[in-house]
Write an enzyme that holds these catalytic residues in place. Structure first.
Site, PDB file in Angstrom:
ATOM      1  N   GLU A   6       0.850  -1.190   0.000  1.00 57.11           N
ATOM      2  CA  GLU A   6       0.000   0.000   0.000  1.00 57.11           C
ATOM      3  C   GLU A   6       0.888   1.243   0.000  1.00 57.11           C
ATOM      4  OE1 GLU A   6      -3.546  -0.179  -0.028  1.00 57.11           O
ATOM      5  OE2 GLU A   6      -2.848  -2.154  -0.557  1.00 57.11           O
ATOM      6  N   LYS A  11      -9.820  -6.635   4.498  1.00 57.14           N
ATOM      7  CA  LYS A  11     -10.330  -7.666   3.576  1.00 57.14           C
ATOM      8  C   LYS A  11     -11.196  -8.668   4.332  1.00 57.14           C
ATOM      9  CE  LYS A  11      -6.351  -7.059   0.560  1.00 57.14           C
ATOM     10  NZ  LYS A  11      -4.924  -7.347   0.421  1.00 57.14           N
TER      11      LYS A  11
HETATM   12  P1  NAP Z   1      -0.682   3.834  -6.360  1.00 56.25           P
HETATM   13  O1  NAP Z   1       0.292   3.123  -7.227  1.00 56.25           O
HETATM   14  O2  NAP Z   1      -0.162   4.612  -5.201  1.00 56.25           O
HETATM   15  O3  NAP Z   1      -1.550   4.791  -7.311  1.00 56.25           O
HETATM   16  C1  NAP Z   1      -2.489   5.669  -6.794  1.00 56.25           C
HETATM   17  C2  NAP Z   1      -2.959   6.591  -7.908  1.00 56.25           C
HETATM   18  O4  NAP Z   1      -4.029   7.389  -7.426  1.00 56.25           O
HETATM   19  C3  NAP Z   1      -1.899   7.561  -8.408  1.00 56.25           C
HETATM   20  O5  NAP Z   1      -2.011   7.715  -9.801  1.00 56.25           O
HETATM   21  C4  NAP Z   1      -2.241   8.862  -7.693  1.00 56.25           C
HETATM   22  O6  NAP Z   1      -1.933  10.029  -8.448  1.00 56.25           O
HETATM   23  C5  NAP Z   1      -3.750   8.771  -7.586  1.00 56.25           C
HETATM   24  N1  NAP Z   1      -4.272   9.447  -6.396  1.00 56.25           N
HETATM   25  C6  NAP Z   1      -4.064   9.102  -5.091  1.00 56.25           C
HETATM   26  N2  NAP Z   1      -4.746   9.937  -4.275  1.00 56.25           N
HETATM   27  C7  NAP Z   1      -5.372  10.811  -5.068  1.00 56.25           C
HETATM   28  C8  NAP Z   1      -6.236  11.928  -4.829  1.00 56.25           C
HETATM   29  N3  NAP Z   1      -6.566  12.289  -3.578  1.00 56.25           N
HETATM   30  N4  NAP Z   1      -6.721  12.617  -5.884  1.00 56.25           N
HETATM   31  C9  NAP Z   1      -6.385  12.245  -7.158  1.00 56.25           C
HETATM   32  N5  NAP Z   1      -5.587  11.194  -7.459  1.00 56.25           N
HETATM   33  C10 NAP Z   1      -5.092  10.492  -6.421  1.00 56.25           C
HETATM   34  O7  NAP Z   1      -1.747   2.825  -5.755  1.00 56.25           O
HETATM   35  P2  NAP Z   1      -2.112   1.353  -6.264  1.00 56.25           P
HETATM   36  O8  NAP Z   1      -1.121   0.380  -5.723  1.00 56.25           O
HETATM   37  O9  NAP Z   1      -2.387   1.392  -7.719  1.00 56.25           O
HETATM   38  O10 NAP Z   1      -3.463   1.094  -5.437  1.00 56.25           O
HETATM   39  C11 NAP Z   1      -4.658   1.736  -5.786  1.00 56.25           C
HETATM   40  C12 NAP Z   1      -5.820   1.131  -5.008  1.00 56.25           C
HETATM   41  O11 NAP Z   1      -5.905  -0.255  -5.309  1.00 56.25           O
HETATM   42  C13 NAP Z   1      -5.699   1.195  -3.487  1.00 56.25           C
HETATM   43  O12 NAP Z   1      -6.985   1.327  -2.924  1.00 56.25           O
HETATM   44  C14 NAP Z   1      -5.112  -0.159  -3.118  1.00 56.25           C
HETATM   45  O13 NAP Z   1      -5.430  -0.545  -1.797  1.00 56.25           O
HETATM   46  C15 NAP Z   1      -5.830  -1.028  -4.110  1.00 56.25           C
HETATM   47  N6  NAP Z   1      -5.163  -2.281  -4.437  1.00 56.25           N
HETATM   48  C16 NAP Z   1      -3.862  -2.292  -4.797  1.00 56.25           C
HETATM   49  C17 NAP Z   1      -3.270  -3.479  -5.143  1.00 56.25           C
HETATM   50  C18 NAP Z   1      -1.816  -3.561  -5.535  1.00 56.25           C
HETATM   51  O14 NAP Z   1      -1.334  -4.672  -5.720  1.00 56.25           O
HETATM   52  N7  NAP Z   1      -1.108  -2.450  -5.685  1.00 56.25           N
HETATM   53  C19 NAP Z   1      -4.028  -4.666  -5.142  1.00 56.25           C
HETATM   54  C20 NAP Z   1      -5.379  -4.615  -4.781  1.00 56.25           C
HETATM   55  C21 NAP Z   1      -5.936  -3.414  -4.438  1.00 56.25           C
HETATM   56  P3  NAP Z   1      -0.399  10.428  -8.813  1.00 56.25           P
HETATM   57  O15 NAP Z   1       0.043   9.342  -9.756  1.00 56.25           O
HETATM   58  O16 NAP Z   1      -0.496  11.740  -9.445  1.00 56.25           O
HETATM   59  O17 NAP Z   1       0.325  10.392  -7.506  1.00 56.25           O
HETATM   60  N1  HSE Z   2      -1.064  -4.169  -0.398  1.00 57.20           N
HETATM   61  C1  HSE Z   2      -1.950  -5.224  -0.706  1.00 57.20           C
HETATM   62  C2  HSE Z   2      -1.268  -6.546  -0.468  1.00 57.20           C
HETATM   63  C3  HSE Z   2      -2.382  -5.123  -2.141  1.00 57.20           C
HETATM   64  O1  HSE Z   2      -0.047  -6.567  -0.311  1.00 57.20           O
HETATM   65  O2  HSE Z   2      -1.947  -7.568  -0.405  1.00 57.20           O
HETATM   66  C4  HSE Z   2      -3.441  -6.122  -2.522  1.00 57.20           C
HETATM   67  O3  HSE Z   2      -4.639  -5.847  -1.877  1.00 57.20           O
END
Ligand code: NAP
Ligand code: HSE
Length: 429
Positions: free
Chosen positions: A194, A209
């Site tokens: 995260e 979760k």
């Molecule tokens: P991330 O790489 O940090 O990307 C977040 C994106 O959202 C960035 O493009 C950021 O903009 C934008 N953003 C964040 N806050 C914002 C705001 N207040 N206003 C406008 N834009 C905003 O995050 P991620 O890993 O893709 O995760 C995204 C979501 O998916 C989260 O809820 C996470 O818990 C969930 N998730 C992630 C995974 C995983 O494996 N990574 C798996 C399942 C679920 P900038 O690019 O301009 O900073």
């Molecule tokens: N940060 C989360 C993980 C992303 O490591 O499982 C998937 O929900």
């Protein structure tokens, strides 16, 4: 050739998952047409920083914006895909999108676990879809499985490895001898963690979760704030190795099961017998074992984090929206869940692994066993190891005991001045 109008997407977030989704939409465009009879187009992408260099090219026709209203208030956008993370900003964004009649797909488990109720209520009132497959266990289709495929079962228990980052760290510490900090930074580089990785390593992401799984399985609210949560912060390689000697692997387990009509649930580092499938779930993989009264035991295993595995689940939800089925967001008629009858966490029973660092003097083992016996805890196996900097590791496995009894016994051991450093203890599955 697509016959219906395209599904127009407002994408909030262009990070790890948002980037993965944009890739999949392009690579699987023909498949999407074949399955839905429609194209999917990304109209706008909401980000925080418009000047950031992006790893993935912008889809053709899409515009970047930092103004949420350009997604929520544009009547040409059919569906909001929220992949930005956080709680307050996405809550306002999704709420507004639902008010404006848009379907929503999200991967945001923190938001849904902590503040999902009013969003589900609003979606139901508006007859809109609020899909969230990607929010639990990445690519594993556990939301649809509980909501649809197992809907006719009474669920006895859910046991899962629900956080890819923690599982990656534990696997790397165990198999490749990495230290905790190095393994965490690798998980961050790989896009598993995260934005605030304390959510991963302190167990909160897995707990979010689990709250969602409990809603889907039982139609009940187990408040996140009432859930006992212990993460893997400070996990010592010594315990991973000692557990191995007893024939166990340490995993961060989220589990819920029914005890005398009450729900016992929580997230804990747990010793899992090496012969169990859960013990073999490595790296960023997740797994969920469901026990139902008709299905028996069902085990789902797959990638729990990362760009494309998570995008796979988001894509599935988008195809559901594109097909325009009737909304079935929670799997239950009620959109507001009664609070679950919760077994007080201190009454939960388990066997334990305990490691204490003691002085090498006669009678220590007898004194510790005495403290345990006062709480009716009996020891199953004991090993003593050569002296380390903090003392002599005395490691034992107990028979089943309540969390309260274990807490009391270790407090007595502490008060008796037998410990060099605080005791480490984990549940055994
Ligand atoms: P991330 O790489 O940090 O990307 C977040 C994106 O959202 C960035 O493009 C950021 O903009 C934008 N953003 C964040 N806050 C914002 C705001 N207040 N206003 C406008 N834009 C905003 O995050 P991620 O890993 O893709 O995760 C995204 C979501 O998916 C989260 O809820 C996470 O818990 C969930 N998730 C992630 C995974 C995983 O494996 N990574 C798996 C399942 C679920 P900038 O690019 O301009 O900073
Ligand atoms: N940060 C989360 C993980 C992303 O490591 O499982 C998937 O929900």
């Amino acid at each position: 050739m697509a016959e219906k109008s395209p599904l127009r997407i407002g994408l909030a977030g262009f990070g790890t998952v948002g980037g993965g989704l944009v890739r999949m939409l392009a690579e699987n465009a023909e498949l999407i047409r074949q399955r839905t009879g429609r194209d999917m187009e990304v109209s706008r992408i909401l980000v925080r920083d418009l000047k950031k260099i992006r790893a993935i090219p912008l889809p053709s026709g899409a515009q970047l914006t930092d103004d949420p209203a350009q997604l929520t208030d544009d009547p040409a956008i059919d569906v909001l895909v929220e992949l930005m993370g956080g709680i307050d900003a996405p809550h306002a964004l999704i709420s507004r999108a639902l008010d404006k009649g848009k379907h929503v797909v999200t991967a945001n488990k923190a938001l849904l676990a902590e503040k999902g109720d009013d969003l589900f209520r609003k979606a139901a009132q508006q007859k809109l879809m609020l899909q969230f497959e990607a929010s639990v266990a990445g690519a594993i289709p556990i939301v649809a499985t509980l909501k649809e495929s197992l809907a006719g079962n009474s669920i006895h228990s859910l046991v899962g490895i629900l956080n890819g980052t923690s599982n990656y760290i534990l696997s790397e510490m165990s198999s490749n001898n990495l230290d905790f900090a190095t393994a965490l930074s690798q998980a961050q580089e790989l896009g598993y963690a995260e934005a605030d990785p304390t959510l991963d390593i302190d167990g909160h992401d897995a707990a979010h979760k689990l709250v969602l799984l409990i809603r889907l399985a039982y139609g009940k609210e187990y408040p996140y704030t009432a859930m006992p949560i212990h993460g893997i912060r400070g996990m010592n390689r010594m315990d991973i190795n000692f557990a191995r000697e007893f024939g166990y692997r340490i995993k961060l387990i989220g589990q819920a099961h029914v005890v005398d009509g009450k729900l016992e649930a929580g997230v804990f580092p747990t010793l899992v017998n090496h012969t169990f499938l859960l013990a073999r779930v490595g790296g960023s993989y997740n797994a969920v074992r469901v026990e139902g009264n008709a299905v028996g035991s069902l085990f789902l295993h797959g990638r729990g984090a990362g760009d494309l595995p998570t995008a796979s689940a988001v894509m599935g939800d988008l195809l559901t929206v594109a097909r325009q089925a009737m909304p079935n967001n929670t799997g239950f008629v009620a959109q507001e869940f009664a609070r679950a009858a919760i077994l007080p966490p201190e009454e939960a029973r388990s066997s334990y692994y305990v490691r204490v660092m003691v002085q090498d003097r006669s009678g220590v083992l007898r004194d510790i066993a005495g403290c345990m016996a006062q709480e009716n805890i009996s020891m199953a196996q004991v090993i003593q190891k050569p002296e380390e900097a903090d003392g002599v590791p005395l490691v034992f496995m107990t028979h089943e005991a309540s969390a309260q009894a274990m807490h009391n016994a270790l407090a007595k051991v502490e008060q008796a001045g037998l410990l060099r450093v605080p005791a480490v203890y984990y549940r055994v599955l």
